[in-house]
Design an enzyme around this catalytic site. Structure first.
Site, PDB file in Angstrom:
ATOM      1  N   ASP A   1     -28.107 -20.188  17.757  1.00  0.00           N
ATOM      2  CA  ASP A   1     -29.369 -20.883  17.981  1.00  0.00           C
ATOM      3  C   ASP A   1     -29.470 -22.005  16.953  1.00  0.00           C
ATOM      4  O   ASP A   1     -29.026 -21.860  15.821  1.00  0.00           O
ATOM      5  CB  ASP A   1     -30.572 -19.935  17.934  1.00  0.00           C
ATOM      6  CG  ASP A   1     -30.768 -19.257  16.597  1.00  0.00           C
ATOM      7  OD1 ASP A   1     -29.805 -19.198  15.793  1.00  0.00           O
ATOM      8  OD2 ASP A   1     -31.877 -18.773  16.343  1.00  0.00           O
TER       9      ASP A   1
ATOM     10  N   TYR B   1      -5.873   9.323   1.788  1.00  0.00           N
ATOM     11  CA  TYR B   1      -5.924   9.899   3.126  1.00  0.00           C
ATOM     12  C   TYR B   1      -4.662  10.728   3.368  1.00  0.00           C
ATOM     13  O   TYR B   1      -3.653  10.543   2.675  1.00  0.00           O
ATOM     14  CB  TYR B   1      -6.106   8.829   4.205  1.00  0.00           C
ATOM     15  CG  TYR B   1      -4.976   7.837   4.346  1.00  0.00           C
ATOM     16  CD1 TYR B   1      -3.885   8.097   5.154  1.00  0.00           C
ATOM     17  CD2 TYR B   1      -5.019   6.608   3.686  1.00  0.00           C
ATOM     18  CE1 TYR B   1      -2.851   7.180   5.303  1.00  0.00           C
ATOM     19  CE2 TYR B   1      -3.987   5.678   3.819  1.00  0.00           C
ATOM     20  CZ  TYR B   1      -2.904   5.966   4.628  1.00  0.00           C
ATOM     21  OH  TYR B   1      -1.879   5.071   4.768  1.00  0.00           O
TER      22      TYR B   1
ATOM     23  N   HIS C   1       0.875  -1.175   0.000  1.00  0.00           N
ATOM     24  CA  HIS C   1       0.000   0.000   0.000  1.00  0.00           C
ATOM     25  C   HIS C   1       0.911   1.223   0.000  1.00  0.00           C
ATOM     26  O   HIS C   1       1.885   1.290   0.756  1.00  0.00           O
ATOM     27  CB  HIS C   1      -0.900  -0.081   1.236  1.00  0.00           C
ATOM     28  CG  HIS C   1      -1.394   1.223   1.764  1.00  0.00           C
ATOM     29  ND1 HIS C   1      -2.117   2.102   0.986  1.00  0.00           N
ATOM     30  CD2 HIS C   1      -1.297   1.792   2.996  1.00  0.00           C
ATOM     31  CE1 HIS C   1      -2.415   3.151   1.737  1.00  0.00           C
ATOM     32  NE2 HIS C   1      -1.935   2.998   2.940  1.00  0.00           N
TER      33      HIS C   1
HETATM   34  C1  LIG Z   1       1.829   2.113   4.544  1.00  0.00           C
HETATM   35  C2  LIG Z   1       0.913   1.660   5.622  1.00  0.00           C
HETATM   36  C3  LIG Z   1       0.043   2.552   6.192  1.00  0.00           C
HETATM   37  C4  LIG Z   1      -0.802   2.158   7.191  1.00  0.00           C
HETATM   38  N1  LIG Z   1      -1.608   3.088   7.772  1.00  0.00           N
HETATM   39  C5  LIG Z   1      -2.373   2.741   8.810  1.00  0.00           C
HETATM   40  C6  LIG Z   1      -3.124   3.727   9.489  1.00  0.00           C
HETATM   41  O1  LIG Z   1      -3.059   4.895   9.169  1.00  0.00           O
HETATM   42  N2  LIG Z   1      -3.938   3.328  10.498  1.00  0.00           N
HETATM   43  C7  LIG Z   1      -4.013   2.032  10.883  1.00  0.00           C
HETATM   44  O2  LIG Z   1      -4.775   1.737  11.786  1.00  0.00           O
HETATM   45  N3  LIG Z   1      -3.300   1.074  10.270  1.00  0.00           N
HETATM   46  C8  LIG Z   1      -2.477   1.395   9.248  1.00  0.00           C
HETATM   47  N4  LIG Z   1      -1.742   0.434   8.599  1.00  0.00           N
HETATM   48  C9  LIG Z   1      -1.917  -0.965   8.995  1.00  0.00           C
HETATM   49  C10 LIG Z   1      -1.110  -1.271  10.239  1.00  0.00           C
HETATM   50  O3  LIG Z   1       0.158  -0.741  10.123  1.00  0.00           O
HETATM   51  C11 LIG Z   1      -1.002  -2.762  10.485  1.00  0.00           C
HETATM   52  O4  LIG Z   1      -2.215  -3.394  10.282  1.00  0.00           O
HETATM   53  C12 LIG Z   1      -0.523  -3.032  11.911  1.00  0.00           C
HETATM   54  O5  LIG Z   1       0.615  -2.279  12.188  1.00  0.00           O
HETATM   55  C13 LIG Z   1      -0.223  -4.497  12.119  1.00  0.00           C
HETATM   56  O6  LIG Z   1       0.308  -4.670  13.393  1.00  0.00           O
HETATM   57  P1  LIG Z   1       0.836  -6.100  13.842  1.00  0.00           P
HETATM   58  O7  LIG Z   1       1.401  -5.950  15.186  1.00  0.00           O
HETATM   59  O8  LIG Z   1      -0.218  -7.100  13.625  1.00  0.00           O
HETATM   60  O9  LIG Z   1       1.939  -6.469  12.762  1.00  0.00           O
HETATM   61  P2  LIG Z   1       3.531  -6.028  12.628  1.00  0.00           P
HETATM   62  O10 LIG Z   1       3.669  -4.642  13.084  1.00  0.00           O
HETATM   63  O11 LIG Z   1       3.879  -6.400  11.291  1.00  0.00           O
HETATM   64  O12 LIG Z   1       4.142  -6.959  13.700  1.00  0.00           O
HETATM   65  C14 LIG Z   1       4.343  -8.321  13.467  1.00  0.00           C
HETATM   66  C15 LIG Z   1       5.666  -8.677  14.079  1.00  0.00           C
HETATM   67  O13 LIG Z   1       5.870 -10.083  14.005  1.00  0.00           O
HETATM   68  C16 LIG Z   1       7.239 -10.283  13.829  1.00  0.00           C
HETATM   69  N5  LIG Z   1       7.438 -11.626  13.268  1.00  0.00           N
HETATM   70  C17 LIG Z   1       6.918 -12.119  12.125  1.00  0.00           C
HETATM   71  N6  LIG Z   1       7.347 -13.379  11.930  1.00  0.00           N
HETATM   72  C18 LIG Z   1       8.136 -13.677  12.969  1.00  0.00           C
HETATM   73  C19 LIG Z   1       8.870 -14.832  13.331  1.00  0.00           C
HETATM   74  N7  LIG Z   1       8.879 -15.924  12.589  1.00  0.00           N
HETATM   75  N8  LIG Z   1       9.563 -14.807  14.475  1.00  0.00           N
HETATM   76  C20 LIG Z   1       9.583 -13.699  15.277  1.00  0.00           C
HETATM   77  N9  LIG Z   1       8.909 -12.580  14.965  1.00  0.00           N
HETATM   78  C21 LIG Z   1       8.193 -12.574  13.835  1.00  0.00           C
HETATM   79  C22 LIG Z   1       7.638  -9.195  12.880  1.00  0.00           C
HETATM   80  O14 LIG Z   1       9.006  -8.936  12.911  1.00  0.00           O
HETATM   81  C23 LIG Z   1       6.825  -8.034  13.370  1.00  0.00           C
HETATM   82  O15 LIG Z   1       7.515  -7.239  14.287  1.00  0.00           O
HETATM   83  C24 LIG Z   1      -0.849   0.813   7.599  1.00  0.00           C
HETATM   84  C25 LIG Z   1       0.007  -0.100   7.034  1.00  0.00           C
HETATM   85  C26 LIG Z   1       0.890   0.324   6.038  1.00  0.00           C
HETATM   86  C27 LIG Z   1       1.808  -0.699   5.468  1.00  0.00           C
END
Ligand SMILES: Cc1cc2nc3c(=O)[nH]c(=O)nc-3n(C[C@H](O)[C@H](O)[C@H](O)COP(=O)(O)OP(=O)(O)OC[C@H]3O[C@@H](n4cnc5c(N)ncnc54)[C@H](O)[C@@H]3O)c2cc1C
Length: 817
Positions: free
Chosen positions: A544, A259, A225
């Site tokens: 249900d 946005y 994105h």
């Molecule tokens: C450009 C962009 C703009 C966005 N804007 C918004 C916004 O304005 N508002 C909003 O609400 N959301 C926004 N989002 C969405 C939002 O950023 C994500 O949905 C959210 O941050 C996800 O959080 P998370 O903790 O689930 O995932 P992440 O932040 O991806 O955390 C997952 C973690 O798991 C770790 N991990 C993965 N695999 C392993 C493994 N095998 N072993 C150990 N660690 C592992 C990763 O290193 C990572 O740190 C945006 C996203 C993008 C990309």
């Protein structure tokens, strides 16, 4: 197991950190959070999320998650630096259709308890000085929305969790999950093994990779994105500083998939209008290999060109600037746009919290922590439950195609009945060919093509009065539904009920098992059918069901969906005395309903279908012509009739047999649109819409299905002790709209005494009663027949009145005959 469960969370993004905080707050402090990246800018999606938080959502659950995030983050800080700036939000309308949609959205905000205000173009420009008032038709302002600082909020929550005993370990890539006897036992990384009783994957878009370690399909797809920043803007010079970052409200221009937020003297622009760019999770680089971060892909400038043009049109001050930096950032999209929460269906102790936005992160984390600590979340999460999907929803092609479509539609105006365009058709009942011949208008349910009305019935509209509808409510609707409803009330109709889930429960322990899981008494002779409820331990309605006892040890359940199957499986006794089988796809069902149903069916069978021989809520294994059927005398439409079940191979023959025999009785095919109208006239609840786990049976008006004195008790019984219809503080309430020409559709706010008091769950025009029927949750004080209320539909006040229910045939004369 140690005195405290050992909990390992995979991922220290906003979800993992929030979860550690919420879990430790509930006294479970043996928590280890592992991340493959550094802390706390781990390289995941949270590391670069611009953090816009718009709370309002068509889903009450999602809105409540966001409301909690706002409340929580507003009270958080890290070394005195803010985690949430309550700047407010402005969503502008670039078209009259969007303005109408923002009005609808304002209704959701009111229904779910968030304050907002509709603005005219000048007010929009006054609120956000960069907006060109000439480009907008108006806007929606929600003062409590704002900007979250995701990495900071993550770290602030992590500190709280650490203070209670949690540990956060960076550079620990999880490579395997150990399990024994169907339970997780440990999490492995390259150099270490972490014993665990509970594992929660909060791995964001890496979820499918972790899922593979435990044979779990995680239905999400990572999509890129675009997010870009302008150069410094004169208009912002001196307005903000590095500490404050932004002062104008966060801004959305959804007609162009855009946005905006301020970054000190620059503007950040997010764009969803570009082609979907899915990425295979195995192609994502590791934190060591990635040039910047694993979740940041190179900016594809060409894809952003339309975004820039539209941004300058809305915000003319951008004209002298340009894109200075940008990225294609990765995050998760699911087939239905909702998060993934819950426990692995087969591996105890393995949980997921993925596909969650920053916006909903704290709410999701709280619900997950409640689930783990207390056994259930206090917010209804059925829309987010990992186990909600059908098997057909879990193929890689489906996950990818729907994920991409959800990306493309993320800012679209979506009608509540609008189905996804692709991939369709997916599941079709054996009657599909005949339905197409009759001109069926299909929508989708659980992957099934389900007719909503039949064009072949158009001639029956002659002489039927149907009020005109507005453009919105006439989408995916036809007045033909009125003719089908009339034919059902006056003659007889065939309804395709195949899309409803059917579960077979067999074995010597089947009765005891079902008795304990459900509220009504099933210890009846074979041949009985019982309406009953699945409750959670707190007395909330999980579903249900209609349970037919086909023989001593064989039951057929009419259920609501995959979550019922999951719940039943989780409670199976270990002694092998009960077997459960989802028989939906291999079987089909026709509802034959109407006053002439008996005339139609009786000549086709040697069984006596008379009222005495085959009573209401009874079942028989019999035949209709050449077709072996299970016949159940049930009716969701409030008319005499039977549900006839057979195997998929015999379905077409069943349809043809009934159709041919029905000709002399004026039989019609009936669609879901007529069905919904007829069921609401009868007051039949639809689980998931009218009632959920947030409601108890007495509030929802289904207390008649609870047998508190049942031998052996049942799940949820103790929680209901002392509760009754009289003690209910809120009620699912029947409303009739005063002016028959006015329509409402569901999710609208309801005002009583001039104040927001509740919301509509389902609504439909009642063709027999001659006005719109709406069910709504209201405080008991307002749920008194005769009380006037106002339903707010697209900002218009629609007067309605609380009515005694059911509206149609309260004496049940038409069913029990
Ligand atoms: C450009 C962009 C703009 C966005 N804007 C918004 C916004 O304005 N508002 C909003 O609400 N959301 C926004 N989002 C969405 C939002 O950023 C994500 O949905 C959210 O941050 C996800 O959080 P998370 O903790 O689930 O995932 P992440 O932040 O991806 O955390 C997952 C973690 O798991 C770790 N991990 C993965 N695999 C392993 C493994 N095998 N072993 C150990 N660690 C592992 C990763 O290193 C990572 O740190 C945006 C996203 C993008 C990309």
């Amino acid at each position: 197991m140690a005195t405290q469960p050992r909990i390992v969370i995979i991922g220290a993004g906003i979800v993992g950190c929030g979860l550690a905080d919420e879990i430790t707050e509930r006294g479970l402090t043996d928590v280890t959070v592992l991340d493959q990246g550094p802390l706390f800018a781990t390289g995941g999606s949270s590391s670069h999320a611009p953090g816009l938080v718009f709370q309002t959502n068509p889903s009450k659950t999602m809105t409540e998650f966001a409301q909690y995030t706002v409340r929580k983050f507003a009270g958080l800080s890290l070394d005195d630096a803010w985690c949430f700036q309550q700047l407010g939000s402005l969503e502008v309308a670039g078209s009259p259709a969007r303005l109408a949609d923002l009005t609808r959205k304002h209704g959701w905000a009111t229904a779910w308890g968030t304050e907002g205000r509709l603005l005219d173009p000048q007010e929009c420009a006054a609120l956000h000085p960069m907006v060109d008032a000439g480009r907008v038709y108006g806007g929606l302002h929600v003062p409590s929305d704002g900007l979250a600082k995701a990495v900071r909020a993550g770290e602030a929550q992590a500190r709280r969790a650490s203070a209670r005993g949690a540990r956060f370990l960076p550079h620990q890539e999880v490579t395997g999950i150990d399990q024994e006897h169907g339970r997780v036992t440990a999490v492995r990384t390259a150099g270490a093994r972490f014993p665990a009783d509970i594992v929660v994957s909060a791995a964001g878009f890496w979820g499918p990779k972790i899922g593979r370690m435990v044979d779990l399909t995680v239905p999400l797809v990572p999509l890129a994105h675009q997010y870009a920043k302008t150069g410094p803007l004169d208009v912002l010079a001196g307005v903000n500083d590095e500490l404050r970052e932004a002062s104008s409200p966060i801004l959305r221009h959804q007609d162009h998939d855009l946005y905006f937020r301020e970054h000190v003297d620059r503007i950040g622009i997010g764009y969803y209008g570009h082609r979907p760019m899915p990425v295979a999770v195995d192609d994502v680089l590791s934190p060591d290999e990635a040039p910047q971060m694993p979740s940041m892909l190179p900016f594809t400038e060409d894809d952003f060109a339309p975004a820039w043009q539209e941004s300058v049109r809305l915000l003319p001050d951008l004209a002298g600037s340009g894109v200075r930096e940008g990225m294609n950032g990765l995050f998760s999209f699911t087939p239905d746009g909702m998060p993934l929460m819950g426990e692995h269906p087969e591996l105890n102790g393995f949980w997921l919290a993925e596909a969650v936005w920053v916006t909903h992160s704290a709410g999701v984390a709280r619900a997950m922590a409640e689930w783990l600590a207390d056994g259930r979340p206090s917010t209804d999460v059925h829309e987010c439950d990992l186990n909600r999907f059908e098997e057909v929803h879990l193929t890689p092609d489906y996950i990818r195609e729907r994920g991409c479509q959800n990306f493309a539609e993320v800012y679209d105006i979506i009608h509540p009945l609008q189905p996804m365009e692709r991939p369709r058709p997916l599941r079709v009942s054996p009657f599909h060919t005949r339905q197409r011949e009759l001109g069926a208008y299909f929508l989708e349910a659980a992957g099934w093509e389900r007719p909503h009305w039949f064009e072949a019935n158009a001639p029956l509209l002659d002489g039927v009065q149907v009020p005109e509808r507005d453009e919105w409510s006439s989408r995916h609707w036809s007045p033909i539904a009125a003719a089908e409803a009339k034919a059902t009330r006056e003659r007889v109709a065939l309804y395709d009920m195949t899309a409803l889930k059917r579960i077979e429960v067999t074995g010597p322990g089947a009765l005891t098992f079902l008795q304990y899981l459900t509220t009504n008494n099933l210890a009846k002779k074979p041949g009985a059918v019982t309406y009953t409820l699945l409750l959670d331990p707190a007395g909330g309605i999980r579903s249900d069901l209609t349970v037919a006892r086909l023989s001593r040890d064989r039951f057929q359940i009419g259920a609501n969906g995959s979550l019922d199957l999951d719940w039943l499986r989780r409670h199976l006794p270990e002694d092998g005395s009960v077997q459960i089988r989802d028989v939906t796809s291999g079987t089909c069902c026709i509802g034959v309903w109407g006053p002439l149903a008996r005339e139609l069916v009786q000549p086709l069978t040697r069984e006596d279908f008379g009222h005495k021989a085959f009573g209401y809520f009874r079942n028989r294994l019999t035949s209709i012509g050449h077709v072996p059927v299970t016949a159940m005398r049930l009716s969701y439409v409030g008319e005499l009739g039977w549900e006839l079940y057979t195997t998929a191979d015999m379905g077409l023959k069943l349809w043809d047999t009934l159709w041919e025999a029905g000709q002399e009785h004026g039989v019609v095919a009936g669609g879901r649109s007529a069905f919904n109208s007829l069921r609401l006239e009868k007051g039949y609840r639809s689980w998931g819409t009218d009632m959920t786990a947030e409601h108890d049976p007495y509030e929802a008006g289904v207390g008649f299905a609870v047998r508190m004195d049942k031998e052996g008790g049942f799940i949820g019984r103790d929680a209901l002790e002392g509760r009754s219809e009289r003690t209910a503080r809120r009620r699912l309430t029947c409303l009739t709209v005063d002016d028959p020409a006015r329509t409402v559709l569901g999710n609208e706010p309801v005002h009583a005494d001039g104040e927001p008091a509740g919301y509509v769950t389902s609504a439909a025009f009642g063709y027999t009663v001659g006005t719109t029927v709406a069910y709504a949750w209201l405080p008991s004080a307002a749920a008194v027949p005769g009380t006037p209320v106002i339903i707010e539909y697209f900002g218009e006040k629609v007067p309605a009145t609380v009515a005694a229910e059911p509206l149609f045939d309260p004496a049940m004369d038409r069913i029990r005959c």
